[in-house]
Design a protein around this motif. Structure first.
Motif, mmCIF file in Angstrom:
data_model
loop_
_atom_site.group_PDB
_atom_site.id
_atom_site.type_symbol
_atom_site.label_atom_id
_atom_site.label_comp_id
_atom_site.label_asym_id
_atom_site.label_seq_id
_atom_site.Cartn_x
_atom_site.Cartn_y
_atom_site.Cartn_z
ATOM 1 N N LYS A 28 -3.183 -3.680 -3.341
ATOM 2 C CA LYS A 28 -3.942 -3.491 -3.729
ATOM 3 C C LYS A 28 -4.101 -4.952 -4.713
ATOM 4 O O LYS A 28 -3.437 -5.266 -4.977
ATOM 5 C CB LYS A 28 -3.496 -1.728 -3.986
ATOM 6 N N GLY A 29 -5.632 -4.259 -5.171
ATOM 7 C CA GLY A 29 -5.810 -5.638 -6.381
ATOM 8 C C GLY A 29 -4.881 -7.929 -6.167
ATOM 9 O O GLY A 29 -5.237 -7.647 -4.944
ATOM 10 N N SER A 30 -4.049 -7.660 -6.569
ATOM 11 C CA SER A 30 -3.718 -8.781 -6.473
ATOM 12 C C SER A 30 -2.122 -8.891 -6.065
ATOM 13 O O SER A 30 -1.152 -9.884 -5.907
ATOM 14 C CB SER A 30 -3.889 -9.888 -7.397
ATOM 15 N N GLU A 31 -1.838 -7.915 -5.381
ATOM 16 C CA GLU A 31 -0.259 -7.397 -5.005
ATOM 17 C C GLU A 31 0.427 -8.612 -4.293
ATOM 18 O O GLU A 31 -0.354 -8.541 -2.660
ATOM 19 C CB GLU A 31 -0.465 -6.330 -4.198
ATOM 20 N N VAL A 32 1.189 -8.734 -3.825
ATOM 21 C CA VAL A 32 1.472 -10.012 -2.944
ATOM 22 C C VAL A 32 2.612 -8.781 -2.008
ATOM 23 O O VAL A 32 2.962 -7.606 -2.895
ATOM 24 C CB VAL A 32 2.349 -10.973 -3.718
ATOM 25 N N GLY A 33 2.364 -9.183 -0.645
ATOM 26 C CA GLY A 33 3.254 -8.555 0.031
ATOM 27 C C GLY A 33 2.529 -7.532 1.223
ATOM 28 O O GLY A 33 2.874 -6.268 1.613
ATOM 29 N N GLY A 34 1.214 -7.801 1.266
ATOM 30 C CA GLY A 34 -0.116 -6.945 2.060
ATOM 31 C C GLY A 34 0.347 -7.294 3.489
ATOM 32 O O GLY A 34 -0.489 -6.316 4.840
ATOM 33 N N ARG A 35 0.498 -8.248 3.754
ATOM 34 C CA ARG A 35 0.811 -8.898 5.181
ATOM 35 C C ARG A 35 2.047 -8.974 5.355
ATOM 36 O O ARG A 35 2.811 -9.778 4.107
ATOM 37 C CB ARG A 35 0.036 -10.449 5.115
ATOM 38 N N PHE A 36 2.675 -9.322 6.880
ATOM 39 C CA PHE A 36 4.025 -9.161 6.690
ATOM 40 C C PHE A 36 4.298 -10.706 6.307
ATOM 41 O O PHE A 36 5.406 -11.001 6.654
ATOM 42 C CB PHE A 36 3.963 -9.569 7.898
ATOM 43 N N GLU A 37 3.596 -11.836 6.262
ATOM 44 C CA GLU A 37 3.343 -13.567 6.186
ATOM 45 C C GLU A 37 4.420 -13.816 5.518
ATOM 46 O O GLU A 37 4.459 -14.584 4.728
ATOM 47 C CB GLU A 37 2.111 -14.165 6.507
ATOM 48 N N GLU A 38 3.406 -13.346 4.033
ATOM 49 C CA GLU A 38 3.548 -13.082 2.666
ATOM 50 C C GLU A 38 4.995 -12.543 2.740
ATOM 51 O O GLU A 38 5.828 -12.705 1.341
ATOM 52 C CB GLU A 38 2.789 -12.229 1.771
ATOM 53 N N LEU A 39 5.661 -11.595 2.515
ATOM 54 C CA LEU A 39 7.139 -10.637 3.080
ATOM 55 C C LEU A 39 7.117 -11.528 3.634
ATOM 56 O O LEU A 39 9.078 -12.667 2.994
ATOM 57 C CB LEU A 39 7.321 -9.433 3.105
ATOM 58 N N ARG A 40 7.032 -12.800 4.383
ATOM 59 C CA ARG A 40 8.158 -13.744 5.682
ATOM 60 C C ARG A 40 8.622 -15.113 4.812
ATOM 61 O O ARG A 40 9.460 -15.412 4.774
ATOM 62 C CB ARG A 40 7.668 -14.334 6.616
#
Ligand code: FE
Ligand code: FE
Ligand code: ZN
Length: 276
Positions: A147-159
């Protein structure tokens, strides 16, 4: 045995939450470390924490989940907002030393237009500082809806967060069923495929906890509105498959559905009934 609990109010301390969890059929719980609007957290009562640890052992509790205030944003552009996140985060970890074995879950943050890369860099900066202080609590990154500019919506971002910080080896992930469906991971039609992707990108060994919520919105809506179990777009048949899945069934499940205690008791009973 199914490891299950729900979100509880922390205002009366650990022992109170433990008894409350047990009274509704649970064997764990989640709580906010402080009021979402921030401010001072109540001082930890070491005796209450010690009594709870004994109680949790006697009743075979799964790890409890401490949730950082959802207003916490280590990826903010505003230095004051970042400084608030830093103080809360480090203070929470210090306080959690009283309840060894708990997990500390947080929303990675929103980059508010600075870009995902810069957001991740700022999140890693805070995690580096936390790592240097050497807390024992395992920190969990929550999967977000994007949502919005949230970080962590994709597994790659958590990686990328895991790879970008000295805290990396000690980080885990909390998977939220509402969030990942909203984010565009089709757990209803392809749960095995989503878990394979999670494993490939993050590694299933990192998966420590599940937020078990239905969703008010359809697939890929990027909305993040939780619904009661079986009443939303995920549906009861999904939850039956999900909690019994060989890769998931041993994990602790935490309900964050729109319920009072009574509703949570019903959902816990419902899920226990579906657990084989
Ligand atoms: Fe959350
Ligand atoms: Fe959640
Ligand atoms: Zn949510």
């Amino acid at each position: 045995m199914l490891k299950i609990g729900c979100h509880l109010s922390a205002s009366k301390g650990y022992m109170h939450m433990g008894k409350e969890a047990l009274s509704i059929g649970g064997n764990t719980f989640q709580f906010f470390t402080r009021n979402p609007r921030g401010g001072q957290a109540k001082a930890v009562d070491p005796e209450d924490a010690a009594a709870f640890l004994q109680f949790a052992k006697e009743h075979d509790f799964a790890p409890i989940l401490a949730h950082a205030p959802y207003t916490l944003n280590p990826a903010a552009a505003d230095l004051k907002v970042r400084e608030f996140a830093r103080m809360v985060f480090l203070d929470d970890l210090e306080r959690l030393e009283y309840v060894p074995g708990a997990y500390y879950n947080f929303h990675p943050g929103s980059h508010v237009g600075q870009g995902t890369e810069e957001g991740i860099r700022l999140i890693c900066e805070l995690l580096d500082e936390a790592a240097e202080r050497g807390p024992h609590t395992t920190i969990l990154l929550e999967t977000m809806s994007g949502k919005g500019s949230e970080v962590g919506g994709r597994f790659e971002e958590l990686r990328a967060i895991i790879d970008g910080t000295k805290a990396g080896p000690r980080l885990g992930v909390c998977l939220d069923t509402c969030h990942i469906y909203d984010a565009g991971y089709d757990i209803v039609n392809d749960l095995d495929g989503v878990l394979a992707e999670f494993d490939k990108v993050i590694g299933l060994d990192r998966l420590k906890a599940i937020h078990i919520n239905d969703t008010k919105n359809p697939y890929q809506s990027h909305k993040d509105r939780h619904e009661k179990i079986g009443r939303g777009y995920l549906g009861l048949a999904f939850f039956e498959r999900f909690i019994n899945h060989p890769l998931l069934r041993e994990l602790p499940f935490y309900l964050e559905t729109p319920n009072e205690l009574e509703g949570y008791a019903e959902e816990i009973a419902l899920l226990k009934g579906l657990y084989r």
